[in-house]
Design a protein around this motif. Structure first.
Motif, PDB file in Angstrom:
ATOM      1  N   SER A 176      -0.701  -5.908   3.183  1.00 37.78           N
ATOM      2  CA  SER A 176      -0.179  -5.917   1.815  1.00 37.78           C
ATOM      3  C   SER A 176      -1.045  -6.754   0.896  1.00 37.78           C
ATOM      4  O   SER A 176      -1.247  -6.405  -0.283  1.00 37.78           O
ATOM      5  N   GLN A 177      -1.582  -7.860   1.405  1.00 36.29           N
ATOM      6  CA  GLN A 177      -2.457  -8.697   0.595  1.00 36.29           C
ATOM      7  C   GLN A 177      -3.811  -8.023   0.368  1.00 36.29           C
ATOM      8  O   GLN A 177      -4.383  -8.100  -0.719  1.00 36.29           O
ATOM      9  N   ARG A 178      -4.324  -7.377   1.407  1.00 36.35           N
ATOM     10  CA  ARG A 178      -5.586  -6.648   1.237  1.00 36.35           C
ATOM     11  C   ARG A 178      -5.430  -5.519   0.231  1.00 36.35           C
ATOM     12  O   ARG A 178      -6.334  -5.260  -0.567  1.00 36.35           O
ATOM     13  N   CYS A 179      -4.277  -4.849   0.263  1.00 36.22           N
ATOM     14  CA  CYS A 179      -4.034  -3.766  -0.687  1.00 36.22           C
ATOM     15  C   CYS A 179      -3.965  -4.309  -2.111  1.00 36.22           C
ATOM     16  O   CYS A 179      -4.486  -3.693  -3.049  1.00 36.22           O
ATOM     17  N   ARG A 180      -3.320  -5.440  -2.265  1.00 40.25           N
ATOM     18  CA  ARG A 180      -3.260  -6.068  -3.584  1.00 40.25           C
ATOM     19  C   ARG A 180      -4.658  -6.423  -4.070  1.00 40.25           C
ATOM     20  O   ARG A 180      -5.011  -6.161  -5.231  1.00 40.25           O
ATOM     21  N   TYR A 181      -5.447  -7.022  -3.193  1.00 41.55           N
ATOM     22  CA  TYR A 181      -6.797  -7.435  -3.570  1.00 41.55           C
ATOM     23  C   TYR A 181      -7.642  -6.212  -3.959  1.00 41.55           C
ATOM     24  O   TYR A 181      -8.328  -6.209  -4.979  1.00 41.55           O
ATOM     25  N   LEU A 182      -7.560  -5.164  -3.140  1.00 41.05           N
ATOM     26  CA  LEU A 182      -8.330  -3.952  -3.434  1.00 41.05           C
ATOM     27  C   LEU A 182      -7.878  -3.331  -4.744  1.00 41.05           C
ATOM     28  O   LEU A 182      -8.718  -2.924  -5.567  1.00 41.05           O
ATOM     29  N   SER A 183      -6.578  -3.248  -4.954  1.00 39.71           N
ATOM     30  CA  SER A 183      -6.060  -2.674  -6.192  1.00 39.71           C
ATOM     31  C   SER A 183      -6.569  -3.441  -7.402  1.00 39.71           C
ATOM     32  O   SER A 183      -6.952  -2.838  -8.422  1.00 39.71           O
ATOM     33  N   ASP A 184      -6.595  -4.772  -7.312  1.00 40.80           N
ATOM     34  CA  ASP A 184      -7.100  -5.590  -8.425  1.00 40.80           C
ATOM     35  C   ASP A 184      -8.576  -5.310  -8.680  1.00 40.80           C
ATOM     36  O   ASP A 184      -9.014  -5.199  -9.832  1.00 40.80           O
ATOM     37  N   GLN A 185      -9.355  -5.212  -7.603  1.00 42.19           N
ATOM     38  CA  GLN A 185     -10.779  -4.915  -7.754  1.00 42.19           C
ATOM     39  C   GLN A 185     -11.000  -3.592  -8.477  1.00 42.19           C
ATOM     40  O   GLN A 185     -11.805  -3.489  -9.413  1.00 42.19           O
ATOM     41  N   VAL A 186     -10.282  -2.580  -8.045  1.00 41.62           N
ATOM     42  CA  VAL A 186     -10.440  -1.250  -8.635  1.00 41.62           C
ATOM     43  C   VAL A 186      -9.994  -1.255 -10.091  1.00 41.62           C
ATOM     44  O   VAL A 186     -10.670  -0.697 -10.970  1.00 41.62           O
ATOM     45  N   ALA A 187      -8.870  -1.907 -10.366  1.00 41.84           N
ATOM     46  CA  ALA A 187      -8.352  -1.953 -11.737  1.00 41.84           C
ATOM     47  C   ALA A 187      -9.340  -2.619 -12.684  1.00 41.84           C
ATOM     48  O   ALA A 187      -9.583  -2.127 -13.801  1.00 41.84           O
ATOM     49  N   ILE A 188      -9.913  -3.723 -12.263  1.00 45.23           N
ATOM     50  CA  ILE A 188     -10.842  -4.453 -13.135  1.00 45.23           C
ATOM     51  C   ILE A 188     -12.134  -3.673 -13.327  1.00 45.23           C
ATOM     52  O   ILE A 188     -12.659  -3.581 -14.443  1.00 45.23           O
ATOM     53  N   LYS A 189     -12.624  -3.080 -12.253  1.00 48.71           N
ATOM     54  CA  LYS A 189     -13.861  -2.299 -12.399  1.00 48.71           C
ATOM     55  C   LYS A 189     -13.654  -1.101 -13.325  1.00 48.71           C
ATOM     56  O   LYS A 189     -14.511  -0.792 -14.166  1.00 48.71           O
ATOM     57  N   LEU A 190     -12.522  -0.422 -13.204  1.00 51.16           N
ATOM     58  CA  LEU A 190     -12.249   0.690 -14.104  1.00 51.16           C
ATOM     59  C   LEU A 190     -12.010   0.196 -15.520  1.00 51.16           C
ATOM     60  O   LEU A 190     -12.496   0.789 -16.491  1.00 51.16           O
ATOM     61  N   GLY A 191     -11.259  -0.896 -15.657  1.00 48.22           N
ATOM     62  CA  GLY A 191     -10.936  -1.404 -16.980  1.00 48.22           C
ATOM     63  C   GLY A 191     -12.155  -1.822 -17.779  1.00 48.22           C
ATOM     64  O   GLY A 191     -12.173  -1.687 -19.005  1.00 48.22           O
ATOM     65  N   TRP A 192     -13.173  -2.322 -17.080  1.00 47.21           N
ATOM     66  CA  TRP A 192     -14.388  -2.789 -17.742  1.00 47.21           C
ATOM     67  C   TRP A 192     -15.554  -1.810 -17.578  1.00 47.21           C
ATOM     68  O   TRP A 192     -16.695  -2.148 -17.906  1.00 47.21           O
ATOM     69  N   HIS A 193     -15.286  -0.634 -17.060  1.00 48.30           N
ATOM     70  CA  HIS A 193     -16.311   0.402 -16.895  1.00 48.30           C
ATOM     71  C   HIS A 193     -17.485  -0.097 -16.045  1.00 48.30           C
ATOM     72  O   HIS A 193     -18.656   0.102 -16.392  1.00 48.30           O
ATOM     73  N   LEU A 194     -17.155  -0.746 -14.938  1.00 49.68           N
ATOM     74  CA  LEU A 194     -18.166  -1.227 -14.009  1.00 49.68           C
ATOM     75  C   LEU A 194     -18.260  -0.266 -12.827  1.00 49.68           C
ATOM     76  O   LEU A 194     -17.261   0.314 -12.394  1.00 49.68           O
ATOM     77  N   SER A 195     -19.450  -0.138 -12.290  1.00 51.42           N
ATOM     78  CA  SER A 195     -19.680   0.789 -11.185  1.00 51.42           C
ATOM     79  C   SER A 195     -19.466   0.096  -9.838  1.00 51.42           C
ATOM     80  O   SER A 195     -19.243  -1.116  -9.763  1.00 51.42           O
ATOM     81  N   VAL A 196     -19.540   0.875  -8.777  1.00 56.73           N
ATOM     82  CA  VAL A 196     -19.543   0.355  -7.405  1.00 56.73           C
ATOM     83  C   VAL A 196     -20.754   0.937  -6.689  1.00 56.73           C
ATOM     84  O   VAL A 196     -21.187   2.047  -7.003  1.00 56.73           O
ATOM     85  N   ASP A 197     -21.307   0.180  -5.742  1.00 55.63           N
ATOM     86  CA  ASP A 197     -22.421   0.735  -4.981  1.00 55.63           C
ATOM     87  C   ASP A 197     -21.869   1.541  -3.798  1.00 55.63           C
ATOM     88  O   ASP A 197     -20.672   1.489  -3.501  1.00 55.63           O
ATOM     89  N   PRO A 198     -22.705   2.331  -3.123  1.00 57.36           N
ATOM     90  CA  PRO A 198     -22.191   3.198  -2.057  1.00 57.36           C
ATOM     91  C   PRO A 198     -21.458   2.456  -0.946  1.00 57.36           C
ATOM     92  O   PRO A 198     -20.415   2.932  -0.464  1.00 57.36           O
ATOM     93  N   ALA A 199     -21.964   1.301  -0.510  1.00 54.81           N
ATOM     94  CA  ALA A 199     -21.299   0.556   0.557  1.00 54.81           C
ATOM     95  C   ALA A 199     -19.940   0.037   0.084  1.00 54.81           C
ATOM     96  O   ALA A 199     -18.954   0.049   0.835  1.00 54.81           O
ATOM     97  N   GLU A 200     -19.880  -0.424  -1.149  1.00 53.96           N
ATOM     98  CA  GLU A 200     -18.631  -0.914  -1.720  1.00 53.96           C
ATOM     99  C   GLU A 200     -17.615   0.222  -1.819  1.00 53.96           C
ATOM    100  O   GLU A 200     -16.435   0.056  -1.478  1.00 53.96           O
TER     101      GLU A 200
END
Length: 222
Positions: A176-200
């Protein structure tokens, strides 16, 4: 498991800095437009691109903590005051002593804390912030319009994480904590129009397999 302490939304208008002007759009006077997506769909929405740290210098790129509302408390102090489970004593020009905080990264109460950028500054630079104006990077480093963006956590967990993305570091706790952390990462990257690399991106997809039914609330950054 300790109960996660709800953190009040800290909205601070980003005003004129001594050397540069933070755009009026970066002010947090009104909620950012929101959208909600299932986690796996949100991950699929991210732009996948190679990262580049060429030219990165933290201080030069993002500056330091600012006092956006000129109340004597800089961004770091604002987060500490907002997230304290035992309030520190405030003296003078917002000097804080004492206090305790819940570090949800490692599920512990601490009396010494760091302020973590959920998506680290270096990672943001690698993922598109290198192309922003200096004013927008300063706004990112001090953003109080989304309570997932800056988090009071234990010094140990913040320094273990450092500038890593989810391909190499994620909270070492229950799913549940990992899911929260991942969700936050995705939300912030989308919110600020930031990309992810292939490994990420691959790590996000893998971890999302632990998170059925999890949605991501995306708040578009100003």
């Amino acid at each position: 498991m300790l109960t996660t302490v709800a953190r009040g939304l800290v909205a601070a208008a980003l005003t004129v800095l001594p050397v540069l002007t933070v755009p009026a759009a970066a002010q947090a006077a009104a909620p950012a437009p929101r959208s909600t997506l299932p986690l796996d769909e949100a991950i699929d929405t991210l732009t996948v691109a190679a990262e580049d740290r060429t030219g990165y210098d933290r201080q030069e790129a993002f500056g330091g903590w600012i006092d956006a509302d000129r109340d004597g408390c800089n961004t770091r102090a604002e987060v500490l005051l907002a997230e304290a489970v035992e309030q520190p004593t405030v003296t003078g020009r917002c000097t804080l002593t004492g206090g305790r905080w819940y570090s949800w990264y490692d599920d512990r109460l601490v009396d010494r804390t760091d302020i973590d950028h959920a998506v680290p500054l270096a990672e943001a630079w690698d993922s598109g912030a290198s192309q922003w104006t200096k004013a927008r990077r300063v706004a990112y480093a001090n953003y109080l319009g989304d309570d997932r963006h800056l988090v009071a956590v234990s010094q140990r967990s913040n320094r273990q994480k450092s500038d890593q993305d989810v391909a190499t570091w994620i909270v070492p706790d229950a799913p549940s904590q990992r899911c929260r952390y991942l969700s936050d990462q995705v939300a912030i990257k989308l919110g600020w129009h930031l990309s992810v690399d292939p490994a990420e991106h691959a790590a996000m997809v893998r971890i999302a397999g632990e998170c059925p039914g999890v949605d991501v609330i995306v708040e578009r950054a100003p």
